[in-house]
Scaffold this active site. Structure first.
Site, PDB file in Angstrom:
ATOM      1  N   ASP A 232       0.885  -1.156   0.000  1.00 16.91           N
ATOM      2  CA  ASP A 232       0.000   0.000   0.000  1.00 16.91           C
ATOM      3  C   ASP A 232       0.928   1.213   0.000  1.00 16.91           C
ATOM      4  O   ASP A 232       2.106   1.118   0.379  1.00 16.91           O
ATOM      5  CB  ASP A 232      -0.935   0.013   1.213  1.00 16.91           C
ATOM      6  CG  ASP A 232      -2.125   0.950   0.984  1.00 16.91           C
ATOM      7  OD1 ASP A 232      -2.046   1.811   0.080  1.00 16.91           O
ATOM      8  OD2 ASP A 232      -3.131   0.832   1.705  1.00 16.91           O
TER       9      ASP A 232
HETATM   10  C1  BGC Z   1      -4.975   3.354   0.103  1.00 14.84           C
HETATM   11  C2  BGC Z   1      -4.993   2.394  -1.073  1.00 14.84           C
HETATM   12  C3  BGC Z   1      -4.771   3.133  -2.348  1.00 14.84           C
HETATM   13  C4  BGC Z   1      -3.438   3.868  -2.261  1.00 14.84           C
HETATM   14  C5  BGC Z   1      -3.102   4.664  -3.500  1.00 14.84           C
HETATM   15  C6  BGC Z   1      -3.717   4.210   0.098  1.00 14.84           C
HETATM   16  O1  BGC Z   1      -3.808   5.204   1.054  1.00 14.84           O
HETATM   17  O2  BGC Z   1      -5.036   2.643   1.306  1.00 14.84           O
HETATM   18  O3  BGC Z   1      -6.222   1.717  -1.114  1.00 14.84           O
HETATM   19  O4  BGC Z   1      -4.789   2.248  -3.425  1.00 14.84           O
HETATM   20  O5  BGC Z   1      -3.505   4.787  -1.172  1.00 14.84           O
HETATM   21  O6  BGC Z   1      -3.971   5.736  -3.620  1.00 14.84           O
END
Ligand code: BGC
Length: 756
Positions: A232
């Site tokens: 993530d």
């Molecule tokens: C979220 C993800 C997301 C990523 C990119 C993170 O803060 O938890 O679900 O894909 O950001 O935006």
């Protein structure tokens, strides 16, 4: 153009290039190596639409991305229980991603809705792992059918937003495997996603990004995942440890962390083979995404129509006393509530899409109605409305409702109340909205409530309002879909994939959420969602699996048989007994009375849907895979199917069982060696030791448990059941009988290693 073979690329890379390839660049891209004709690939959000930032955006990019179809977020899409539709939505998502030159779409999200307070529940499919896994697999299949990689997230146990980057989800092995990992296991083994995203949080003390057990032992060794593990955004804390654990791509990545890899290889603390392995996976992904199967063009009108179909399939008819719905189009309607004209159609955070267009329910109701439609805002979603405004809006709404045949009141959570990044404090709708509803119902009892909310809300009006539609967040075409359902152009068929509790105090995690000092203990264990409410015999507002239709269905003649794969084939005849055509979602739950392990009263094991014209019947058939009957046995650390006579409930909801049948299932072989600490019950149940011990100790056992034995008034056999065989000598001597310990050891040896 497809890049050169992976081996050729790998052979040509310097150490620095290899390190750089395992982290991102420009926030959303993998590194390119032009010298070797290796392009970069864009990975971007997801899940229910494409959030592709415009070049030069702020990289949080919320609100500044290229327009894309905003399909219903997972809470609504999941309520369709419609594998085919979900796959079609996935394919449309894949097409839009391919069209925008995006290689990987970051979704679907399939974390379990452990607590209804989780701010991100709108992005997740269910409180149940089977629904989550099956629907997520359909989304993955759809996305990948367009040559775009899917990336299920957030792996794993990211069930709250509170403290999400630090908190340790402390979970026992059975709930971890049977509830929190099971959906991911399904999607990995059935749909083969090209990538998977690890979560921010820790699991039993270890950050997911640096957890070799999670990312290698479970994901790769046990589930045979062959794709790429991406972090993530910002989840990596120790780049070298993450690589060793099995995390291939650190996003968004940093050159500083690349240097740590180079240093670690130079110092000998990181084997270059480990780095090579992750580089290979990155290159494989780039090669895979480089060749979309067909030119990706799409018609925004068609995708909007699909979004409308999906939204209509996601609206749950919770209640419909006296057939108040559907409304004849000629009805004089008072449409009340801010959300009717300013829809809440998606949640806040990284999934926020800029829609290609946006329907609003009020316009769509006016389009379809032939009678008078008056509108009153009813309330404002402003945090601090000007003095007197709330009363003014309420009075206006009451006036409109009093003169109408039916009031349709749009209530919901204001956007600021639920989001990625934080959780809600309660399940309540704003007081002003509840006050408004009371006032409207007082002047017009023929009131329909339409809800807009990502996570479930408490419904204190559930018994007083005759008709309620759970409209979730429905995406860009939700307004039209709502009108379709209100007037009956669409006969609702959605069912809840999460329980609506009466009050937050009843919810499974209430006493163990959101944790403290960096730990949240999943003390409710397996008893998540309906598993909890059923085991505790708690009243709920609306149960898991519930959803009404404008018609009715009869179930008959259920049959369950063991199939050649050791699973179960279940079938039932469903008849449409009402006046309109409709679709029914049929659910199958199992239980095992007298099981040796703790189990919820019933667990969903299969589902399907049937579409029937009025008066028509069909045989609905479902298969329960053998592995879905299994529990995780902590003694042997693997899935085990327990033998016995299973109860199979064929149901319209978790609390509306229509037919029950029983079926005998052979259990898996389970060879647990006996030891001196094995209980007498375990020894007696053992196929070899049982008869031997029974005959060898027949006399002693009689003297210990019967007649004038040790404690004549007590049921000694029950006490002896859990008595370790190695301590029997002590007990026996108290009763004046001598037992030679060598004899016990010899017996146990014989039982554990019987002669052929
Ligand atoms: C979220 C993800 C997301 C990523 C990119 C993170 O803060 O938890 O679900 O894909 O950001 O935006």
């Amino acid at each position: 153009m497809t890049p050169p073979p992976t081996d050729a690329v790998l052979a040509g890379l310097s150490l620095a290039e290899k390190a750089a390839l395992t982290s991102g660049t420009r926030f959303w891209y993998t590194e390119s190596v032009e010298r070797l004709q290796l392009p970069s690939v864009m990975l971007t959000d997801g899940p229910h639409g494409l959030r592709k930032q415009r070049a030069g955006g702020d990289h949080l990019g919320i609100g500044d991305s290229v327009p894309a179809t905003c399909f219903p977020p997972a809470a609504a899409l999941g309520s369709s229980w419609d594998v085919d539709l979900v796959e079609r939505v996935g394919a449309a998502l894949g097409t839009e991603a391919a069209h925008a030159d995006v290689g990987v779409l970051l979704g679907p999200g399939l974390n379990i809705k452990r607590s209804p307070l989780c701010g991100r529940n709108f992005e997740y499919l269910s409180e149940d792992p089977l629904v989550s896994g099956v629907l997520a697999a359909a989304l993955v299949a759809g996305i990948q059918s367009r040559g775009v990689g899917a990336c299920p997230k957030h792996f794993a146990a990211n069930n709250q937003e509170h403290d999400r980057m630090r908190v340790s989800a402390d979970i026992d092995p059975r709930p971890l495997r049977e509830i929190y990992l099971r959906g991911f296991q399904h999607v990995v083994t059935e749909a083969h996603p090209w990538a998977i995203m690890c979560s921010y949080n820790r699991i039993n003390g270890v950050h997911a990004a640096e957890d070799p057990w999670l990312l290698t032992t479970v994901l790769r060794d046990q589930w045979c995942f062959a794709g790429l593990v991406v972090s993530d955004w910002g989840a990596v804390n120790d780049r070298v440890a993450a690589l060793i654990a099995g995390l291939d791509l650190d996003m968004p990545g940093s050159a500083f962390a690349d240097a740590q890899i180079i240093d670690a290889v130079a110092a000998g603390s990181l084997d270059e083979d480990v780095l090579d392995c992750s580089v290979r996976r990155v290159v494989d992904l780039v090669r895979r995404t480089g060749a979309p199967p067909a030119a990706a063009t799409f018609d925004t009108d068609e995708h909007h129509a699909l979004a409308r179909e999906a939204a209509g399939r996601g609206i749950v008819l919770l209640k419909n006393d006296d057939g108040l719905l559907p409304l004849p189009t000629r009805t004089h309607i008072a449409v009340i509530g801010e959300f009717a004209q300013s829809p809440r159609y998606q949640g806040a955070g990284s999934s926020t899409i800029v829609p290609t267009r946006l329907d609003c329910a009020l316009d769509e109701i006016r389009l379809q109605a032939t009678g008078d439609v008056v509108f009153a805002r009813g309330f404002t979603t402003a945090a601090e409305p000007p003095p007197g405004e709330a009363d003014r809006l309420l009075d206006e709404a009451v006036g409109a409702a009093a003169h109408a045949e039916v009031a349709v009141v749009f209530l919901g959570l204001p956007a600021r109340c639920e989001s990625e990044g934080f959780d809600r404090d309660d399940l309540d709708l704003p007081v002003a909205q509840l006050r408004l509803l009371d006032a409207v119902v007082a002047v017009n009892p023929r009131t329909v409530v339409v809800l807009s909310n990502g996570g479930v809300v408490a419904l204190p009006f559930a018994s007083t309002v005759p008709a309620i539609l759970e409209g979730w967040l429905l995406g860009q075409a939700g307004g039209a879909a709502t009108a379709d359902v209100l007037f009956g152009a669409v006969n609702p068929s959605a069912k809840l994939t999460e329980t609506i509790p009466v009050r937050v105090h009843d919810t499974p995690a209430y006493l163990a959420y959101p944790g403290e000092f960096g730990h949240v203990r999943y003390g409710e264990g397996l008893f998540v969602g309906y598993r909890w409410y059923d085991a505790r015999c708690l009243e709920v507002a609306f149960p898991f699996g519930h959803g009404l239709s404008y018609t009715s269905f009869d179930y008959a003649d259920a049959v369950a048989t063991v199939n050649s794969a050791g699973g179960l084939d279940v079938s039932v005849t469903v008849t449409n007994t009402g006046d309109v055509a409709g679709r029914e979602i049929v659910q199958v739950y199992t239980s095992l009375p007298g099981s040796d392990v703790s189990r919820p009263p019933r667990e969903l094991k299969a589902f399907t849907s049937v579409h029937l014209d009025t008066g028509a019947s069909t045989r609905a058939t479902m298969t329960i895979r053998r592995q879905d009957l299994a529990y995780w046995d902590i003694r042997v650390d693997r899935w085990v199917v327990e033998g016995g006579t299973y109860t199979v409930d064929v149901a319209a909801s978790s609390r509306d069982v229509r037919c029950t049948v029983s079926v005998a299932v052979d259990g898996d072989d389970l060879d647990i060696p006996l030891s001196p600490m094995s209980s007498l019950a375990e020894v007696f149940a053992h196929p070899v030791a049982g008869p031997v011990v029974a005959s060898a100790f027949a006399e002693q056992m009689t003297s210990l448990s019967g007649g004038d034995g040790l404690m004549p008034k007590v049921d000694m056999s029950r006490m002896l059941d859990s008595f370790p065989i190695g301590k029997v000598g002590m007990l026996a001597s108290a009763a004046g009988v001598e037992v030679d310990p060598a004899m016990i050891s010899e017996l146990l040896d014989r039982a554990n290693d019987p002669p052929d």
